[in-house]
Motif scaffolding. Structure first.
Motif, PDB file in Angstrom:
ATOM      1  N   ALA A 165       0.352   7.005  -6.881  1.00 52.03           N
ATOM      2  CA  ALA A 165      -1.406   7.680  -7.243  1.00 52.03           C
ATOM      3  C   ALA A 165      -1.021   9.028  -7.094  1.00 52.03           C
ATOM      4  O   ALA A 165      -1.312   9.557  -7.441  1.00 52.03           O
ATOM      5  CB  ALA A 165      -1.935   6.902  -5.977  1.00 52.03           C
ATOM      6  N   LEU A 166       0.589   9.387  -5.868  1.00 51.90           N
ATOM      7  CA  LEU A 166       0.262  10.743  -6.465  1.00 51.90           C
ATOM      8  C   LEU A 166       0.986  11.020  -7.135  1.00 51.90           C
ATOM      9  O   LEU A 166       1.012  12.513  -7.280  1.00 51.90           O
ATOM     10  CB  LEU A 166       1.185  10.802  -4.393  1.00 51.90           C
ATOM     11  CG  LEU A 166       0.108  10.697  -3.184  1.00 51.90           C
ATOM     12  CD1 LEU A 166       1.110  10.466  -2.343  1.00 51.90           C
ATOM     13  CD2 LEU A 166      -1.198  11.618  -3.248  1.00 51.90           C
ATOM     14  N   TRP A 196       0.586  -1.690  -0.359  1.00 51.44           N
ATOM     15  CA  TRP A 196      -0.094   0.135   0.339  1.00 51.44           C
ATOM     16  C   TRP A 196       0.611   1.419   0.053  1.00 51.44           C
ATOM     17  O   TRP A 196       0.362   1.954  -0.103  1.00 51.44           O
ATOM     18  CB  TRP A 196      -0.840  -0.030   1.154  1.00 51.44           C
ATOM     19  CG  TRP A 196      -2.097  -0.507   1.390  1.00 51.44           C
ATOM     20  CD1 TRP A 196      -2.082  -2.176   1.522  1.00 51.44           C
ATOM     21  CD2 TRP A 196      -3.333  -0.378   0.010  1.00 51.44           C
ATOM     22  NE1 TRP A 196      -3.190  -2.843   1.219  1.00 51.44           N
ATOM     23  CE2 TRP A 196      -3.698  -1.541   0.478  1.00 51.44           C
ATOM     24  CE3 TRP A 196      -3.973   0.513  -0.345  1.00 51.44           C
ATOM     25  CZ2 TRP A 196      -5.330  -2.088  -0.565  1.00 51.44           C
ATOM     26  CZ3 TRP A 196      -4.942   0.400  -1.502  1.00 51.44           C
ATOM     27  CH2 TRP A 196      -5.549  -0.484  -1.372  1.00 51.44           C
ATOM     28  N   ARG A 197       2.160   0.943   1.056  1.00 50.42           N
ATOM     29  CA  ARG A 197       2.800   2.325   0.450  1.00 50.42           C
ATOM     30  C   ARG A 197       2.990   2.755  -0.717  1.00 50.42           C
ATOM     31  O   ARG A 197       3.542   3.530  -0.810  1.00 50.42           O
ATOM     32  CB  ARG A 197       4.326   2.126   1.602  1.00 50.42           C
ATOM     33  CG  ARG A 197       5.232   3.732   2.058  1.00 50.42           C
ATOM     34  CD  ARG A 197       6.233   2.924   2.535  1.00 50.42           C
ATOM     35  NE  ARG A 197       6.911   1.829   1.571  1.00 50.42           N
ATOM     36  CZ  ARG A 197       7.412   0.803   2.525  1.00 50.42           C
ATOM     37  NH1 ARG A 197       6.052  -0.145   3.600  1.00 50.42           N
ATOM     38  NH2 ARG A 197       7.586  -0.513   1.400  1.00 50.42           N
ATOM     39  N   GLU A 198       3.771   2.321  -1.098  1.00 53.46           N
ATOM     40  CA  GLU A 198       3.828   2.132  -2.645  1.00 53.46           C
ATOM     41  C   GLU A 198       2.720   2.573  -3.665  1.00 53.46           C
ATOM     42  O   GLU A 198       3.625   3.820  -5.024  1.00 53.46           O
ATOM     43  CB  GLU A 198       4.782   1.190  -3.167  1.00 53.46           C
ATOM     44  CG  GLU A 198       5.334   1.053  -4.731  1.00 53.46           C
ATOM     45  CD  GLU A 198       6.540   2.191  -5.149  1.00 53.46           C
ATOM     46  OE1 GLU A 198       6.325   3.257  -6.282  1.00 53.46           O
ATOM     47  OE2 GLU A 198       6.799   2.451  -3.932  1.00 53.46           O
ATOM     48  N   LYS A 199       1.606   1.679  -3.446  1.00 48.77           N
ATOM     49  CA  LYS A 199       0.550   2.381  -4.080  1.00 48.77           C
ATOM     50  C   LYS A 199       0.518   3.839  -3.660  1.00 48.77           C
ATOM     51  O   LYS A 199       0.233   4.164  -4.941  1.00 48.77           O
ATOM     52  CB  LYS A 199      -0.317   1.539  -4.270  1.00 48.77           C
ATOM     53  CG  LYS A 199      -0.365   0.021  -4.838  1.00 48.77           C
ATOM     54  CD  LYS A 199      -1.922  -1.017  -4.176  1.00 48.77           C
ATOM     55  CE  LYS A 199      -1.922  -2.246  -4.427  1.00 48.77           C
ATOM     56  NZ  LYS A 199      -2.511  -3.436  -4.022  1.00 48.77           N
ATOM     57  N   LEU A 200       0.016   4.218  -3.138  1.00 50.33           N
ATOM     58  CA  LEU A 200      -0.314   5.498  -2.010  1.00 50.33           C
ATOM     59  C   LEU A 200       0.741   6.252  -3.023  1.00 50.33           C
ATOM     60  O   LEU A 200       1.053   7.252  -3.728  1.00 50.33           O
ATOM     61  CB  LEU A 200      -0.378   5.989  -0.983  1.00 50.33           C
ATOM     62  CG  LEU A 200      -0.602   7.085  -0.752  1.00 50.33           C
ATOM     63  CD1 LEU A 200      -1.731   7.630  -1.137  1.00 50.33           C
ATOM     64  CD2 LEU A 200      -0.312   6.781   0.807  1.00 50.33           C
ATOM     65  N   ARG A 201       2.459   5.652  -3.532  1.00 47.44           N
ATOM     66  CA  ARG A 201       2.939   7.122  -3.340  1.00 47.44           C
ATOM     67  C   ARG A 201       3.176   7.388  -5.121  1.00 47.44           C
ATOM     68  O   ARG A 201       3.339   8.035  -6.028  1.00 47.44           O
ATOM     69  CB  ARG A 201       4.786   6.257  -3.155  1.00 47.44           C
ATOM     70  CG  ARG A 201       5.838   6.895  -3.840  1.00 47.44           C
ATOM     71  CD  ARG A 201       7.215   6.704  -4.211  1.00 47.44           C
ATOM     72  NE  ARG A 201       6.773   5.286  -5.073  1.00 47.44           N
ATOM     73  CZ  ARG A 201       7.230   5.708  -6.057  1.00 47.44           C
ATOM     74  NH1 ARG A 201       7.326   7.498  -6.360  1.00 47.44           N
ATOM     75  NH2 ARG A 201       7.228   4.983  -7.379  1.00 47.44           N
TER      76      ARG A 201
END
Length: 489
Positions: free
Chosen positions: A349-350, A342-347
């Motif tokens: 997406a941003l 999730w951490r990489e998905k969020l990064r």
């Protein structure tokens, strides 16, 4: 339990699950309507909706968890006999002596091989060592036996699983599809049981290994009692891929493809835990398949056809690099959703939002050229990478496009240097390289990416679940792993 009884039971269970899901959905809808009819508090509307969302989430988790129920017991990669070795200088001399190539064709193949990063220890089948080479049907059958039988003998010896315990057999070979099939040749040689489910895949290129694992996975999950083990065999019969014409677009297979074969034994995780059964070494964490077969340009990007002289060969079409880039963009989106934390998905997406903002502000020219397009960091999802083994230039281009460094590309580069391109089997030689180096530790994730004709991009992600940290299993690298990595690639 008889196979027919198992099939009936599986069908009844699937029907029952479908009826339960439908009944639950209807019950939730009835509850929603009753809240509306009785004019209850508005907050009560959320209860049926929440129940439906939980049901949907549970079903998704069940489907996503299906892949996790499959384990890799072990795999084997063929080490061809030394008499089949073909050094680069000897190969080029062979091209000049056999008489079917003109000087321009020999010069072209010389440049391709010298730029490819191929070493001096690759192998050709015995029939292609002859002058002139022999590429008859009988030669191809002989090559198939020389590939399959040693690899499978080693696999059964390593795992302790006898051939009669195998319930499903999947063989993939792109260019050679005889009758009886290659799967039948193996089943006859090992006297496999009468109800073995055999599949013979052809024409799928370097991505066929993942397709084979997917077929085996589905059989294992559909028939958990009748099929305890599945074997996936991957090879390319180089004899029939040999091109003796002068079309430079078809000469590339002569330059890159070499002899090799892999065999992998799969089972369900539950099956691997039975008393007396071998444990699993890897757990299948993700399997993703993407294709662009409906796109005409993609379909024609790699094509087997006759040249102007009537000689059959495989052509790489113009613009294949662009088509592969488009395919990978679609494939990586799907794969990333399943394996990235999730951490990489969020990064990511941003980063996409920022790039979209710059594009709206008029800085789109740089993005169109790919200079500012963000990429997810797949190193956050996997520690080890097995890439299409198609020569140093293409490995570098693909690896850099994925945001990988030289360390992550090492297995692909060294495998091509040592063994050449063995189509779908190359991904297993790369995993064998990583194991021979002692790099795959318990808990590590390994991503195998195959790209094949069609075009198609297929990925397997394995989690190491057994073995000691730093343990080395030398396999086909036993006599040379101490020499790698080499720097001249």
């Amino acid at each position: 339990m008889a196979p027919m009884d198992v099939a009936h039971r599986d069908h009844l269970l699937a029907t029952l699950h479908g009826l339960l899901a439908t009944a639950t959905l209807l019950l939730c809808l009835a509850a929603e309507l009753s809240v509306f009819a009785l004019r209850r508090h508005a907050a009560l509307y959320l209860a049926p909706i929440a129940a439906m969302l939980l049901l949907s989430r549970g079903l998704r988790r069940h489907r996503a968890g299906a892949a996790a129920e499959i384990g890799l017991v072990d795999f084997s990669c063929l080490k061809p006999p030394r008499r089949l070795r073909i050094p680069v200088a000897g190969l080029l001399e062979h091209f000049r002596l056999i008489g079917c190539f003109d000087a321009g064709s020999v010069d072209f193949m010389s440049k391709v091989i010298e730029a490819s990063g191929m070493g001096e220890e690759t192998y050709f089948p015995a029939s292609l060592h002859l002058i002139p080479p022999s590429a008859a049907h009988a030669d191809a059958i002989d090559e198939a036996r020389a590939l399959f039988f040693p690899a499978l003998d080693d696999l059964f010896a390593r795992t302790g699983v006898p051939p009669h315990a195998v319930g499903a057999l999947v063989v993939n070979c792109s260019g050679f599809c005889p009758a009886p099939s290659l799967a039948a040749i193996i089943a006859a040689r090992y006297r496999m049981r009468e109800d073995v489910k055999s599949f013979n895949l052809s024409g799928m290129g370097c991505a066929a290994g993942v397709v084979g694992v997917d077929v085996a996975r589905r059989v294992l999950l559909a028939h958990p009692d009748a099929v305890g083990y599945a074997v996936v065999v991957s090879a390319e019969i180089v004899t029939v891929g040999w091109y003796s014409g002068r079309d430079q677009g078809k000469l590339l297979l002569n330059c890159y493809f070499r002899t090799g074969c892999s065999a992998a034994l799969l089972t369900t995780c539950a099956g691997g835990g039975k008393a007396g059964a071998p444990g699993i070494k890897y757990r299948l964490a993700s399997l993703t398949r993407t294709n662009q077969i409906a796109n005409d340009r993609s379909y024609r990007s790699g094509y087997r056809e006759e040249d102007e002289e009537g000689i059959t060969g495989f052509t790489l079409g113009q613009g294949v690099g662009r088509m592969v880039s488009e395919l990978l963009r679609a494939h990586l989106v799907t794969l990333g959703l399943s394996i990235l934390p999730w951490r990489e998905k969020l990064r990511y997406a941003l980063a996409l939002l920022r790039s979209s903002s710059r594009r709206r502000d008029g800085d789109g020219s740089k993005l169109a050229r790919g200079g500012g397009v963000p990429l997810p960091d797949f190193r956050a999802a996997a520690e080890h990478f097995c890439l299409p083994s198609s020569g140093r230039p293409m490995i570098w281009r693909l690896g850099q496009g994925l945001g990988l460094g030289e360390k992550e590309m090492e297995a692909a580069l060294m495998t091509f240097h040592r063994f050449g391109n063995q189509s779908a089997a190359s991904l297993w030689y790369q995993l064998a390289y990583l194991e021979a180096k002692g790099r795959v530790r318990r808990g590590d994730m390994v991503w195998q990416l195959g790209i094949g004709s069609g075009l198609k991009a297929n990925s397997l992600v394995w989690e190491r679940v057994a073995g000691n940290d730093g343990e080395r299993e030398l396999g086909p690298w036993a006599d040379c792993i101490h020499k790698y990595p080499v720097t001249e690639t």
